[in-house]
Design a protein around this motif. Structure first.
Motif, PDB file in Angstrom:
ATOM      1  N   PHE A  79      18.956   2.123 -21.167  1.00 35.74           N
ATOM      2  CA  PHE A  79      18.299   1.189 -20.259  1.00 35.74           C
ATOM      3  C   PHE A  79      17.496   2.011 -19.268  1.00 35.74           C
ATOM      4  CE2 PHE A  79      22.238  -0.786 -21.635  1.00 35.74           C
ATOM      5  CZ  PHE A  79      21.799  -2.013 -22.085  1.00 35.74           C
ATOM      6  N   GLY A  80      16.202   2.040 -19.455  1.00 40.23           N
ATOM      7  CA  GLY A  80      15.334   2.800 -18.573  1.00 40.23           C
ATOM      8  C   GLY A  80      13.888   2.459 -18.862  1.00 40.23           C
ATOM      9  N   GLN A  81      13.039   2.773 -17.925  1.00 37.72           N
ATOM     10  CA  GLN A  81      11.630   2.441 -18.067  1.00 37.72           C
ATOM     11  C   GLN A  81      10.863   3.697 -18.472  1.00 37.72           C
ATOM     12  OE1 GLN A  81       9.821   1.188 -14.428  1.00 37.72           O
ATOM     13  NE2 GLN A  81       7.999   0.418 -15.429  1.00 37.72           N
ATOM     14  N   GLU A  82      10.014   3.581 -19.503  1.00 40.28           N
ATOM     15  CA  GLU A  82       9.184   4.696 -19.927  1.00 40.28           C
ATOM     16  C   GLU A  82       7.995   4.829 -18.985  1.00 40.28           C
ATOM     17  OE1 GLU A  82       8.088   4.301 -24.037  1.00 40.28           O
ATOM     18  OE2 GLU A  82       9.985   5.194 -24.682  1.00 40.28           O
ATOM     19  N   ARG A  83       7.687   6.071 -18.648  1.00 40.53           N
ATOM     20  CA  ARG A  83       6.552   6.370 -17.777  1.00 40.53           C
ATOM     21  C   ARG A  83       5.684   7.424 -18.456  1.00 40.53           C
ATOM     22  NH1 ARG A  83      11.003   7.094 -13.834  1.00 40.53           N
ATOM     23  NH2 ARG A  83      11.381   5.044 -12.991  1.00 40.53           N
ATOM     24  N   PRO A  84       4.414   7.515 -18.094  1.00 43.51           N
ATOM     25  CA  PRO A  84       3.560   8.566 -18.670  1.00 43.51           C
ATOM     26  C   PRO A  84       4.087   9.946 -18.269  1.00 43.51           C
ATOM     27  CG  PRO A  84       2.244   6.983 -17.430  1.00 43.51           C
ATOM     28  CD  PRO A  84       3.672   6.622 -17.219  1.00 43.51           C
ATOM     29  N   TYR A  85       4.103  10.860 -19.211  1.00 42.71           N
ATOM     30  CA  TYR A  85       4.599  12.217 -18.978  1.00 42.71           C
ATOM     31  C   TYR A  85       3.456  13.082 -18.439  1.00 42.71           C
ATOM     32  CZ  TYR A  85       6.420  16.843 -20.170  1.00 42.71           C
ATOM     33  OH  TYR A  85       6.826  18.149 -20.135  1.00 42.71           O
ATOM     34  N   PRO A  86       3.514  13.469 -17.150  1.00 39.77           N
ATOM     35  CA  PRO A  86       2.421  14.241 -16.568  1.00 39.77           C
ATOM     36  C   PRO A  86       2.491  15.737 -16.868  1.00 39.77           C
ATOM     37  CG  PRO A  86       4.050  13.772 -14.897  1.00 39.77           C
ATOM     38  CD  PRO A  86       4.512  13.100 -16.157  1.00 39.77           C
ATOM     39  N   GLY A  87       3.589  16.185 -17.420  1.00 37.40           N
ATOM     40  CA  GLY A  87       3.795  17.616 -17.653  1.00 37.40           C
ATOM     41  C   GLY A  87       4.795  18.160 -16.644  1.00 37.40           C
ATOM     42  N   VAL A  88       5.385  19.300 -16.971  1.00 38.00           N
ATOM     43  CA  VAL A  88       6.373  19.914 -16.099  1.00 38.00           C
ATOM     44  C   VAL A  88       5.735  21.099 -15.388  1.00 38.00           C
ATOM     45  CG1 VAL A  88       8.560  21.156 -16.021  1.00 38.00           C
ATOM     46  CG2 VAL A  88       8.314  19.213 -17.527  1.00 38.00           C
ATOM     47  N   GLU A  89       5.859  21.111 -14.071  1.00 35.14           N
ATOM     48  CA  GLU A  89       5.340  22.235 -13.285  1.00 35.14           C
ATOM     49  C   GLU A  89       6.328  23.400 -13.359  1.00 35.14           C
ATOM     50  OE1 GLU A  89       3.310  22.723  -8.900  1.00 35.14           O
ATOM     51  OE2 GLU A  89       3.962  20.768  -9.582  1.00 35.14           O
ATOM     52  N   PHE A  90       7.597  23.139 -13.003  1.00 35.00           N
ATOM     53  CA  PHE A  90       8.646  24.144 -13.084  1.00 35.00           C
ATOM     54  C   PHE A  90       9.990  23.459 -12.878  1.00 35.00           C
ATOM     55  CE2 PHE A  90       7.066  24.076  -8.723  1.00 35.00           C
ATOM     56  CZ  PHE A  90       8.215  23.875  -7.985  1.00 35.00           C
ATOM     57  N   LEU A  91      11.073  24.198 -13.123  1.00 31.03           N
ATOM     58  CA  LEU A  91      12.427  23.739 -12.829  1.00 31.03           C
ATOM     59  C   LEU A  91      12.922  24.552 -11.652  1.00 31.03           C
ATOM     60  CD1 LEU A  91      12.044  22.963 -15.892  1.00 31.03           C
ATOM     61  CD2 LEU A  91      14.489  23.065 -16.038  1.00 31.03           C
ATOM     62  N   PHE A  92      13.756  23.957 -10.806  1.00 28.29           N
ATOM     63  CA  PHE A  92      14.272  24.735  -9.680  1.00 28.29           C
ATOM     64  C   PHE A  92      15.729  24.386  -9.388  1.00 28.29           C
ATOM     65  CE2 PHE A  92      12.367  20.991  -7.790  1.00 28.29           C
ATOM     66  CZ  PHE A  92      13.217  20.642  -6.756  1.00 28.29           C
ATOM     67  N   LEU A  93      16.402  25.353  -8.780  1.00 35.97           N
ATOM     68  CA  LEU A  93      17.815  25.229  -8.424  1.00 35.97           C
ATOM     69  C   LEU A  93      17.942  25.289  -6.916  1.00 35.97           C
ATOM     70  CD1 LEU A  93      20.693  25.145  -9.742  1.00 35.97           C
ATOM     71  CD2 LEU A  93      20.767  27.595  -9.350  1.00 35.97           C
ATOM     72  N   LYS A  94      18.657  24.318  -6.335  1.00 36.05           N
ATOM     73  CA  LYS A  94      18.897  24.276  -4.890  1.00 36.05           C
ATOM     74  C   LYS A  94      20.392  24.229  -4.618  1.00 36.05           C
ATOM     75  CE  LYS A  94      16.571  21.810  -2.075  1.00 36.05           C
ATOM     76  NZ  LYS A  94      15.953  20.709  -1.344  1.00 36.05           N
ATOM     77  N   LYS A  95      20.774  24.719  -3.464  1.00 33.89           N
ATOM     78  CA  LYS A  95      22.167  24.660  -3.037  1.00 33.89           C
ATOM     79  C   LYS A  95      22.347  23.404  -2.191  1.00 33.89           C
ATOM     80  CE  LYS A  95      24.386  28.386  -1.667  1.00 33.89           C
ATOM     81  NZ  LYS A  95      24.882  29.491  -0.822  1.00 33.89           N
ATOM     82  N   ASN A  96      23.347  22.599  -2.555  1.00 31.77           N
ATOM     83  CA  ASN A  96      23.626  21.355  -1.863  1.00 31.77           C
ATOM     84  C   ASN A  96      24.984  21.507  -1.184  1.00 31.77           C
ATOM     85  OD1 ASN A  96      24.010  18.775  -0.992  1.00 31.77           O
ATOM     86  ND2 ASN A  96      24.072  17.859  -3.020  1.00 31.77           N
ATOM     87  N   ARG A  97      24.993  21.517   0.120  1.00 28.61           N
ATOM     88  CA  ARG A  97      26.226  21.709   0.876  1.00 28.61           C
ATOM     89  C   ARG A  97      26.540  20.422   1.622  1.00 28.61           C
ATOM     90  NH1 ARG A  97      25.462  26.651   4.246  1.00 28.61           N
ATOM     91  NH2 ARG A  97      25.746  27.608   2.236  1.00 28.61           N
ATOM     92  N   SER A  98      27.752  19.911   1.413  1.00 29.83           N
ATOM     93  CA  SER A  98      28.153  18.697   2.126  1.00 29.83           C
ATOM     94  C   SER A  98      29.452  18.962   2.876  1.00 29.83           C
ATOM     95  CB  SER A  98      28.318  17.526   1.164  1.00 29.83           C
ATOM     96  OG  SER A  98      29.345  17.797   0.252  1.00 29.83           O
ATOM     97  N   THR A  99      29.540  18.411   4.068  1.00 32.87           N
ATOM     98  CA  THR A  99      30.715  18.578   4.916  1.00 32.87           C
ATOM     99  C   THR A  99      31.331  17.213   5.179  1.00 32.87           C
ATOM    100  OG1 THR A  99      29.645  20.455   5.991  1.00 32.87           O
ATOM    101  CG2 THR A  99      31.547  19.514   7.107  1.00 32.87           C
ATOM    102  N   HIS A 100      32.635  17.114   4.959  1.00 23.03           N
ATOM    103  CA  HIS A 100      33.369  15.878   5.224  1.00 23.03           C
ATOM    104  C   HIS A 100      34.385  16.142   6.329  1.00 23.03           C
ATOM    105  CE1 HIS A 100      31.698  13.955   1.686  1.00 23.03           C
ATOM    106  NE2 HIS A 100      31.935  15.081   1.038  1.00 23.03           N
ATOM    107  N   ILE A 101      34.374  15.284   7.334  1.00 22.20           N
ATOM    108  CA  ILE A 101      35.307  15.422   8.459  1.00 22.20           C
ATOM    109  C   ILE A 101      36.230  14.211   8.464  1.00 22.20           C
ATOM    110  CG2 ILE A 101      35.537  15.595  10.958  1.00 22.20           C
ATOM    111  CD1 ILE A 101      32.707  16.817  10.988  1.00 22.20           C
ATOM    112  N   THR A 102      37.527  14.484   8.411  1.00 21.65           N
ATOM    113  CA  THR A 102      38.530  13.431   8.442  1.00 21.65           C
ATOM    114  C   THR A 102      39.336  13.579   9.726  1.00 21.65           C
ATOM    115  OG1 THR A 102      38.687  13.563   6.041  1.00 21.65           O
ATOM    116  CG2 THR A 102      40.435  12.380   7.190  1.00 21.65           C
TER     117      THR A 102
END
Length: 159
Positions: A79-102
Protein backbone atom coordinates in the motif's frame (compact mmCIF):
# COMPACT_ATOMS: atom_id res chain seq x y z
CA UNK A 1 18.53 -4.60 -21.21
CA UNK A 2 16.36 -7.54 -20.12
CA UNK A 3 18.01 -7.40 -16.75
CA UNK A 4 16.84 -3.79 -16.21
CA UNK A 5 13.21 -4.56 -17.11
CA UNK A 6 12.83 -6.99 -14.23
CA UNK A 7 14.91 -4.84 -11.84
CA UNK A 8 12.86 -3.87 -8.82
CA UNK A 9 14.75 -2.85 -5.71
CA UNK A 10 12.69 -3.53 -2.56
CA UNK A 11 13.98 -2.46 0.86
CA UNK A 12 12.35 -3.00 4.24
CA UNK A 13 12.76 0.28 6.07
CA UNK A 14 11.08 -0.40 9.40
CA UNK A 15 9.47 -3.33 11.16
CA UNK A 16 7.26 -3.06 14.26
CA UNK A 17 9.30 -2.95 17.46
CA UNK A 18 9.46 -5.65 20.12
CA UNK A 19 7.16 -3.62 22.39
CA UNK A 20 4.50 -3.42 19.67
CA UNK A 21 4.81 -7.14 18.96
CA UNK A 22 4.48 -7.90 22.69
CA UNK A 23 1.27 -5.84 22.92
CA UNK A 24 0.00 -7.56 19.77
CA UNK A 25 0.71 -10.95 21.30
CA UNK A 26 -1.31 -9.98 24.38
CA UNK A 27 -4.18 -8.83 22.14
CA UNK A 28 -4.00 -12.12 20.25
CA UNK A 29 -4.12 -14.11 23.48
CA UNK A 30 -6.97 -11.92 24.76
CA UNK A 31 -8.87 -12.53 21.54
CA UNK A 32 -8.47 -16.26 21.93
CA UNK A 33 -9.51 -16.05 25.59
CA UNK A 34 -12.78 -14.21 24.89
CA UNK A 35 -13.57 -16.10 21.68
CA UNK A 36 -16.38 -18.14 23.23
CA UNK A 37 -18.10 -15.35 25.15
CA UNK A 38 -17.79 -12.36 22.74
CA UNK A 39 -17.04 -13.62 19.21
CA UNK A 40 -17.02 -10.25 17.39
CA UNK A 41 -14.58 -8.66 19.82
CA UNK A 42 -12.38 -11.73 19.71
CA UNK A 43 -12.15 -11.58 15.90
CA UNK A 44 -11.12 -7.92 16.10
CA UNK A 45 -8.49 -8.68 18.77
CA UNK A 46 -7.10 -11.62 16.80
CA UNK A 47 -6.83 -9.63 13.55
CA UNK A 48 -5.21 -6.64 15.29
CA UNK A 49 -2.93 -9.00 17.21
CA UNK A 50 -1.68 -10.65 14.02
CA UNK A 51 -1.17 -7.40 12.09
CA UNK A 52 2.28 -6.37 13.47
CA UNK A 53 3.69 -9.80 12.64
CA UNK A 54 2.82 -9.53 8.93
CA UNK A 55 3.47 -5.82 8.20
CA UNK A 56 6.42 -3.51 7.64
CA UNK A 57 7.34 -0.20 5.97
CA UNK A 58 9.08 -0.41 2.60
CA UNK A 59 10.55 1.56 -0.27
CA UNK A 60 10.59 0.22 -3.86
CA UNK A 61 12.55 1.48 -6.82
CA UNK A 62 11.43 0.42 -10.30
CA UNK A 63 14.35 1.84 -12.24
CA UNK A 64 13.20 0.85 -15.71
CA UNK A 65 9.74 2.36 -15.22
CA UNK A 66 11.22 5.47 -13.60
CA UNK A 67 9.11 5.34 -10.42
CA UNK A 68 9.58 4.70 -6.73
CA UNK A 69 7.08 4.09 -3.98
CA UNK A 70 7.11 3.99 -0.22
CA UNK A 71 4.42 2.73 2.09
CA UNK A 72 3.27 -0.34 4.02
CA UNK A 73 3.37 -4.00 3.10
CA UNK A 74 0.78 -6.14 4.87
CA UNK A 75 0.95 -9.89 4.24
CA UNK A 76 2.64 -9.38 0.87
CA UNK A 77 0.21 -6.72 -0.37
CA UNK A 78 1.80 -3.27 -0.75
CA UNK A 79 0.00 0.00 0.00
CA UNK A 80 1.85 3.04 -1.26
CA UNK A 81 1.75 5.71 -3.89
CA UNK A 82 4.11 5.59 -6.88
CA UNK A 83 6.01 8.79 -7.59
CA UNK A 84 8.38 9.77 -10.42
CA UNK A 85 11.94 8.67 -9.65
CA UNK A 86 14.17 11.78 -9.83
CA UNK A 87 17.42 9.88 -9.28
CA UNK A 88 19.58 9.40 -6.20
CA UNK A 89 22.04 12.11 -5.22
CA UNK A 90 23.72 10.14 -2.41
CA UNK A 91 23.08 8.07 0.72
CA UNK A 92 24.03 9.38 4.14
CA UNK A 93 24.32 8.19 7.73
CA UNK A 94 23.39 10.39 10.71
CA UNK A 95 23.60 9.85 14.44
CA UNK A 96 20.24 10.09 16.19
CA UNK A 97 20.49 10.66 19.93
CA UNK A 98 17.39 10.66 22.11
CA UNK A 99 17.17 11.32 25.83
CA UNK A 100 14.31 10.11 28.02
CA UNK A 101 13.81 11.52 31.51
CA UNK A 102 11.61 9.67 33.98
CA UNK A 103 10.70 11.40 37.23
CA UNK A 104 10.02 9.13 40.16
CA UNK A 105 9.25 9.83 43.80
CA UNK A 106 12.84 9.24 44.89
CA UNK A 107 14.99 9.96 41.84
CA UNK A 108 15.09 11.15 38.29
CA UNK A 109 16.21 8.53 35.73
CA UNK A 110 17.89 9.74 32.55
CA UNK A 111 18.36 7.25 29.74
CA UNK A 112 20.04 8.01 26.45
CA UNK A 113 19.65 5.99 23.26
CA UNK A 114 21.83 6.34 20.18
CA UNK A 115 20.74 5.10 16.76
CA UNK A 116 22.42 5.43 13.40
CA UNK A 117 19.91 6.42 10.72
CA UNK A 118 20.65 5.87 7.04
CA UNK A 119 18.82 7.94 4.45
CA UNK A 120 18.52 8.04 0.68
CA UNK A 121 18.73 11.63 -0.56
CA UNK A 122 16.89 11.93 -3.87
CA UNK A 123 17.74 14.64 -6.42
CA UNK A 124 14.47 16.49 -5.71
CA UNK A 125 15.42 16.91 -2.02
CA UNK A 126 13.31 14.03 -0.67
CA UNK A 127 14.94 12.06 2.12
CA UNK A 128 13.86 8.46 2.74
CA UNK A 129 14.82 6.61 5.94
CA UNK A 130 16.01 3.11 4.96
CA UNK A 131 18.21 1.94 7.85
CA UNK A 132 18.04 2.42 11.62
CA UNK A 133 20.53 0.44 13.70
CA UNK A 134 22.24 0.72 17.07
CA UNK A 135 25.66 -0.16 15.66
CA UNK A 136 27.35 2.16 13.18
CA UNK A 137 29.20 -0.65 11.39
CA UNK A 138 25.99 -2.59 10.73
CA UNK A 139 24.21 0.54 9.45
CA UNK A 140 27.12 1.38 7.12
CA UNK A 141 27.21 -2.19 5.82
CA UNK A 142 23.48 -2.13 4.95
CA UNK A 143 23.77 1.35 3.39
CA UNK A 144 26.73 0.12 1.34
CA UNK A 145 24.60 -2.66 -0.18
CA UNK A 146 21.85 -0.18 -1.08
CA UNK A 147 24.42 2.26 -2.53
CA UNK A 148 25.85 -0.52 -4.66
CA UNK A 149 22.36 -1.35 -6.01
CA UNK A 150 21.61 2.31 -6.75
CA UNK A 151 25.18 3.01 -8.01
CA UNK A 152 25.86 5.96 -5.73
CA UNK A 153 28.04 6.92 -2.76
CA UNK A 154 27.55 6.85 1.02
CA UNK A 155 28.41 9.88 3.14
CA UNK A 156 29.11 9.42 6.84
CA UNK A 157 27.76 12.46 8.72
CA UNK A 158 28.11 11.00 12.23
CA UNK A 159 31.17 12.91 13.44
Amino acid sequence: MIDLIDKKLHYITEKPSLAIKTCASLMLLGGIYVSFSIPLVSILFIVLGLLPFVMYNYVDFKLYEGVYSEGYCIAGKTFGQERPYPGVEFLFLKKNRSTHITHGEVAKIVSQHIFFDGYINLCDGTKILVVQRRQKSQALKELGKIAQDLKTEVKDLTF
